[in-house]
Scaffold this motif. Sequence first.
Motif, short mmCIF file in Angstrom:
data_model
loop_
_atom_site.label_atom_id
_atom_site.label_comp_id
_atom_site.label_asym_id
_atom_site.label_seq_id
_atom_site.Cartn_x
_atom_site.Cartn_y
_atom_site.Cartn_z
N VAL A 153 -8.85 4.36 -1.11
CA VAL A 153 -8.01 3.26 -1.56
C VAL A 153 -7.62 2.39 -0.37
N MET A 154 -7.29 3.02 0.76
CA MET A 154 -6.93 2.26 1.95
C MET A 154 -8.10 1.37 2.39
N TYR A 190 0.84 -1.21 0.00
CA TYR A 190 0.00 0.00 0.00
C TYR A 190 0.87 1.25 0.00
N ARG A 239 -6.30 -5.72 -3.94
CA ARG A 239 -5.20 -6.68 -4.13
C ARG A 239 -5.62 -7.86 -4.98
N TRP A 275 -8.29 -1.56 0.00
CA TRP A 275 -7.03 -2.17 -0.38
C TRP A 275 -7.09 -3.69 -0.42
#
Length: 206
Positions: A72-73, A36, A80, A76
């Motif tokens: 985005v966090m 990240y 992935r 995440w």
Amino acid sequence: MSEGGTEESSGAVGLPSRRRKAVPMAQWPDAARARYWAFHADRRQSYLGFAYLQLGSDADTEEAVDAAFDAVMDKWDQMRQMENAEAYAWAILKNRVRDQQRKRKRRPEPMDIAAFEAALRDDTEDPYDGLADAITLYSATRRLSERQRDLVTLHYGLGYSTVEAAALLGLEEATVRSHLSQARRRLARLLKAEDCDRADEGKKTS
């Protein structure tokens, strides 16, 4: 979290916020956390440059980009597993820029048309001598597709290579080149048509 909704970023400038999440970053596997932050470091300056051309304000730009990295966090773990996480992250950024424009009651248009002028000057297949005035060019850019506007801004406005622009948007380089070529030709055609219309109008009134 709704991808289209507006959300506030409470993080420090340049960093995602530390607000509570379903899975706090501290509980992420080390490898996921490292990936990240690598993504964050690799994309942040590019996101800032693009957002600034849309918002024209350092504060608004920082807020929009911080909010994008917050989102985005949050996503995440799912990202992935995605085949094209870059395109998903770019869509998040565009939504956060739009949120900021609505928040500040600004039109969702580029703040600077220099990139589009540069695109026309670079067009060797369909040259256009004597650029139309800024208002006409500004109007013409609104008739490009969103993807074309993004790529013209990145390539001509921010100086990204087609390879770099492709990586940011999650596209093939050949696709980027095709979009840029189409954008140049379309801008030239639109401006030529506008120039002819103004010439005809001038004859009618003379």
